[in-house]
Design a protein around this motif. Structure first.
Motif, mmCIF file in Angstrom:
data_model
loop_
_atom_site.group_PDB
_atom_site.id
_atom_site.type_symbol
_atom_site.label_atom_id
_atom_site.label_comp_id
_atom_site.label_asym_id
_atom_site.label_seq_id
_atom_site.Cartn_x
_atom_site.Cartn_y
_atom_site.Cartn_z
ATOM 1 N N GLY A 58 0.842 -1.120 0.006
ATOM 2 C CA GLY A 58 0.011 -0.070 0.005
ATOM 3 C C GLY A 58 0.940 1.481 -0.126
ATOM 4 O O GLY A 58 2.087 1.107 -0.100
ATOM 5 N N VAL A 59 0.210 2.317 0.055
ATOM 6 C CA VAL A 59 0.890 3.695 0.030
ATOM 7 C C VAL A 59 1.868 3.900 1.073
ATOM 8 O O VAL A 59 1.389 3.705 2.527
ATOM 9 N N TYR A 60 2.930 4.284 0.853
ATOM 10 C CA TYR A 60 3.837 5.087 2.034
ATOM 11 C C TYR A 60 3.643 6.528 1.893
ATOM 12 O O TYR A 60 4.001 7.018 0.903
ATOM 13 N N ALA A 61 3.401 7.121 2.926
ATOM 14 C CA ALA A 61 3.184 8.402 2.975
ATOM 15 C C ALA A 61 3.460 9.144 4.234
ATOM 16 O O ALA A 61 3.617 8.512 5.189
ATOM 17 N N ARG A 62 3.675 10.584 4.318
ATOM 18 C CA ARG A 62 4.204 11.340 5.206
ATOM 19 C C ARG A 62 3.213 11.116 6.396
ATOM 20 O O ARG A 62 3.741 11.177 7.702
ATOM 21 N N ARG A 63 2.124 10.886 6.070
ATOM 22 C CA ARG A 63 1.038 10.929 7.434
ATOM 23 C C ARG A 63 0.651 9.474 7.632
ATOM 24 O O ARG A 63 -0.305 9.202 8.544
ATOM 25 N N HIS A 64 1.254 8.553 7.470
ATOM 26 C CA HIS A 64 1.100 7.390 7.556
ATOM 27 C C HIS A 64 2.107 6.807 8.614
ATOM 28 O O HIS A 64 3.242 6.296 8.319
ATOM 29 N N GLU A 65 1.596 6.965 9.705
ATOM 30 C CA GLU A 65 2.656 6.739 11.039
ATOM 31 C C GLU A 65 2.959 5.069 10.984
ATOM 32 O O GLU A 65 4.126 4.780 11.869
ATOM 33 N N LEU A 119 -4.308 11.234 4.165
ATOM 34 C CA LEU A 119 -3.364 10.555 3.837
ATOM 35 C C LEU A 119 -2.844 10.494 2.596
ATOM 36 O O LEU A 119 -1.462 10.577 2.449
ATOM 37 N N MET A 120 -3.492 10.829 1.454
ATOM 38 C CA MET A 120 -3.063 10.796 0.092
ATOM 39 C C MET A 120 -2.419 12.220 -0.142
ATOM 40 O O MET A 120 -2.248 12.429 -1.338
ATOM 41 N N TYR A 121 -2.431 13.244 0.792
ATOM 42 C CA TYR A 121 -2.010 14.547 0.405
ATOM 43 C C TYR A 121 -0.714 14.698 -0.012
ATOM 44 O O TYR A 121 -0.223 15.904 -0.504
ATOM 45 N N ASP A 122 0.237 13.780 -0.003
ATOM 46 C CA ASP A 122 1.452 13.728 -0.439
ATOM 47 C C ASP A 122 1.416 14.027 -2.011
ATOM 48 O O ASP A 122 2.222 14.549 -2.646
ATOM 49 N N MET A 123 0.385 13.356 -2.621
ATOM 50 C CA MET A 123 0.078 13.329 -4.197
ATOM 51 C C MET A 123 -0.086 14.996 -4.360
ATOM 52 O O MET A 123 0.565 15.361 -5.580
ATOM 53 N N VAL A 124 -0.733 15.589 -3.731
ATOM 54 C CA VAL A 124 -0.777 17.130 -3.848
ATOM 55 C C VAL A 124 0.273 17.949 -3.567
ATOM 56 O O VAL A 124 0.791 18.713 -4.482
ATOM 57 N N TRP A 156 -7.655 13.947 -9.084
ATOM 58 C CA TRP A 156 -8.283 14.855 -7.936
ATOM 59 C C TRP A 156 -8.303 14.258 -6.531
ATOM 60 O O TRP A 156 -8.869 13.275 -6.848
ATOM 61 N N ILE A 157 -7.767 14.844 -5.668
ATOM 62 C CA ILE A 157 -7.851 14.357 -4.345
ATOM 63 C C ILE A 157 -8.939 15.074 -3.670
ATOM 64 O O ILE A 157 -8.768 16.348 -3.723
ATOM 65 N N LEU A 158 -10.144 14.692 -3.374
ATOM 66 C CA LEU A 158 -11.314 15.249 -2.828
ATOM 67 C C LEU A 158 -11.029 15.633 -1.375
ATOM 68 O O LEU A 158 -10.803 14.585 -0.546
ATOM 69 N N GLU A 159 -11.172 16.875 -0.836
ATOM 70 C CA GLU A 159 -10.871 17.028 0.486
ATOM 71 C C GLU A 159 -11.874 16.561 1.436
ATOM 72 O O GLU A 159 -13.231 16.890 1.104
ATOM 73 N N THR A 160 -11.307 15.753 2.236
ATOM 74 C CA THR A 160 -12.062 15.077 3.417
ATOM 75 C C THR A 160 -11.629 15.282 4.742
ATOM 76 O O THR A 160 -10.454 16.026 4.663
ATOM 77 N N ALA A 167 -10.738 10.372 -9.428
ATOM 78 C CA ALA A 167 -10.788 11.210 -8.159
ATOM 79 C C ALA A 167 -11.110 10.265 -7.201
ATOM 80 O O ALA A 167 -11.528 9.040 -7.445
ATOM 81 N N GLY A 168 -10.423 10.540 -6.052
ATOM 82 C CA GLY A 168 -10.644 9.562 -4.743
ATOM 83 C C GLY A 168 -9.952 10.383 -3.416
ATOM 84 O O GLY A 168 -9.622 11.590 -3.758
ATOM 85 N N THR A 169 -9.810 9.405 -2.731
ATOM 86 C CA THR A 169 -9.282 9.879 -1.377
ATOM 87 C C THR A 169 -8.090 9.244 -0.747
ATOM 88 O O THR A 169 -7.225 9.659 -0.120
ATOM 89 N N GLN A 170 -8.369 8.085 -0.708
ATOM 90 C CA GLN A 170 -7.349 7.083 0.206
ATOM 91 C C GLN A 170 -7.087 5.635 -0.505
ATOM 92 O O GLN A 170 -6.494 4.850 0.283
ATOM 93 N N THR A 171 -7.143 5.420 -1.948
ATOM 94 C CA THR A 171 -6.430 4.537 -2.339
ATOM 95 C C THR A 171 -5.424 4.597 -3.306
ATOM 96 O O THR A 171 -5.001 5.399 -3.877
ATOM 97 N N THR A 172 -4.584 3.333 -3.042
ATOM 98 C CA THR A 172 -3.241 3.471 -3.801
ATOM 99 C C THR A 172 -3.689 3.299 -5.269
ATOM 100 O O THR A 172 -2.539 3.455 -6.218
ATOM 101 N N LEU A 173 -4.629 2.908 -5.956
ATOM 102 C CA LEU A 173 -5.077 2.859 -7.140
ATOM 103 C C LEU A 173 -4.777 4.393 -7.818
ATOM 104 O O LEU A 173 -4.460 4.432 -8.797
ATOM 105 N N LEU A 174 -4.772 5.460 -7.277
ATOM 106 C CA LEU A 174 -4.541 6.589 -7.763
ATOM 107 C C LEU A 174 -3.163 6.773 -8.096
ATOM 108 O O LEU A 174 -2.874 7.483 -9.255
#
Length: 405
Positions: free
Chosen positions: A178-185, A344-349, A336-340, A318-325
């Motif tokens: 899955g995603v490795y991201a700055r907010r994924h502790e 977690l996926m804000y790294d993409m932005v 498009w990362i939809l704001e909610t 468009a989405g918010t949380q999936t590795t598929l992006l």
């Protein structure tokens, strides 16, 4: 609301489940332990940790591994499939252990420390369960002759298996799922100095390795090894034939699906065509229901497989949380990362690979759409997914040896 949820959980856990059911569960555990002692193959190449026999994340990977190695699957098996797989020598069934019930936590629901006490109770339950499973696995692994314990880079349940394998001298190698991201502790682990996990981990591409090295001090530069993605995608670029403005919405099992559903409703009202990509491990009706789109269900087209022909017709993903992006970035479609409340996926932005879409943007979504599709994008697929097949990466690893973090 969260406090009410905790109260419901505690109330349900405090109920007596019945002596007979407890006895059956205990007998089942003993039977699985005996089965694991005698049935699985004791010799082979790989112990392969999976979440289940039907785990869609590892289906392709299992097929690749079995073509080159003698594999013993280390996996959970549902009650329905235990009988048909009981004498399957290529399966090691993970023991099913229920966390111990500490009734001292079942106090007055008005207790101001309720959430904290439940957190302590939960942590104790996890530790006790892991310690028990470690002992069971260690007793079995002592009789195994395998070169490598290989599995998904799980950060929840895999520890008793990793520690048992390491303590009997079996190398351990993880694989990014899955995603490795700055907010994924679970993977960044800010402030953690010592961490016992896999000896090394294969990652999909250079981006994921650099992301972890940038955001975490826990790993050395040699800990993560670049391989390739767990799924194969045919990044073939075909011309768009239709005239519809098409947005792909992948299902996300962990997201604010109600809020995402509101975005989808606005897209539909604005004249966009919506394609919905479900997951294969959950019922389609339940996935659609999570977005509260009943009145719009006739306007949503379900696509189970993303072929190059389908991708050619899609304008926006468009989405918010999936590795598929991330997986679909090489198609060079605007993301498009939809704001909610999930970020977690804000790294993409932040890394320039996607645009954040807010509720305020919906008033001019047609204008934003035209801006986005007019931009030229050129993503290097190898940056996110390397060219070294997993089976080759494993062979190289076994030849070179372990590089500890």
């Amino acid at each position: 609301k969260f406090d009410n949820l905790i109260q419901i959980i505690l109330a349900s856990q405090g109920k007596d489940k019945g002596i007979f059911k407890k006895l059956i569960r205990k007998m089942y555990g003993y039977i699985i332990q005996i089965r694991n002692t005698f049935v699985p193959n004791k010799q082979g190449d790989l112990l392969f940790f999976r979440y289940g026999l039907d785990d869609f994340r590892t289906e392709e990977l299992l097929e690749q591994l079995e073509n080159k190695y003698k594999v013993l699957q280390v996996t959970g098996v549902s009650y329905k499939k235990v009988i048909s797989n009981f004498f399957n020598r290529s399966v090691y069934i993970l023991p099913l252990v229920q966390p111990s019930k500490n009734n001292s936590v079942l106090l007055n629901h008005d207790d101001t420390d309720l959430v904290f006490k439940y957190a302590i109770f939960f942590a104790e339950s996890v530790v006790n369960t892991h310690r028990y499973n470690y002992g069971v696995n260690l007793a079995n692994f002592k009789h195994f002759e395998y070169k490598l314990f290989f599995g998904l880079d799980d950060a929840n349940t895999v520890y008793p298996l990793i520690y048992a394998a390491q303590d009997v001298g079996i190398k351990t190698l993880g694989f990014q799922h899955g995603v490795y991201a700055r907010r994924h502790e679970a993977y960044v682990m800010q402030g953690i100095e010592k961490y016992r996990w896999y000896d090394n981990v294969l990652v999909w591409g250079k981006y994921w390795k650099s992301n972890l090295l940038k955001n975490s001090r826990l790993y050395s530069s040699t800990y993560h090894i670049v391989s390739t993605n767990k799924h194969y995608y045919d990044y073939k670029y075909l011309p768009k034939k239709g005239k519809n403005k098409v947005i792909l919405i992948p299902y996300e099992f962990l997201s604010d699906s109600i809020k995402v559903g509101e975005y989808v409703k606005t897209f539909i009202k604005a004249g966009f065509k919506i394609l919905f990509k479900p997951r294969t491990d959950e019922l389609l009706q339940l996935q659609l229901k999570a977005y509260f789109l009943d009145e719009f269900k006739d306007k949503i087209e379900v696509v189970n497989v993303l072929t190059p022909e389908i991708m050619a017709e899609i304008d926006i993903i468009a989405g918010t949380q999936t590795t598929l992006l991330f997986d679909l970035l090489p198609y060079n479609k605007p993301i498009w990362i939809l704001e909610t409340s999930f970020r977690l996926m804000y790294d993409m932005v932040e890394d320039g690979f996607a645009r954040l879409i807010t509720e305020g943007d919906m008033q001019r979504i047609d204008e934003i759409f035209e801006e986005e599709i007019s931009k030229e994008k050129m993503i290097n697929p190898e940056y996110f997914s390397g060219r070294i097949p997993v089976v080759d990466a494993i062979a190289n690893y076994l030849d070179v040896g372990v590089s500890i973090k």
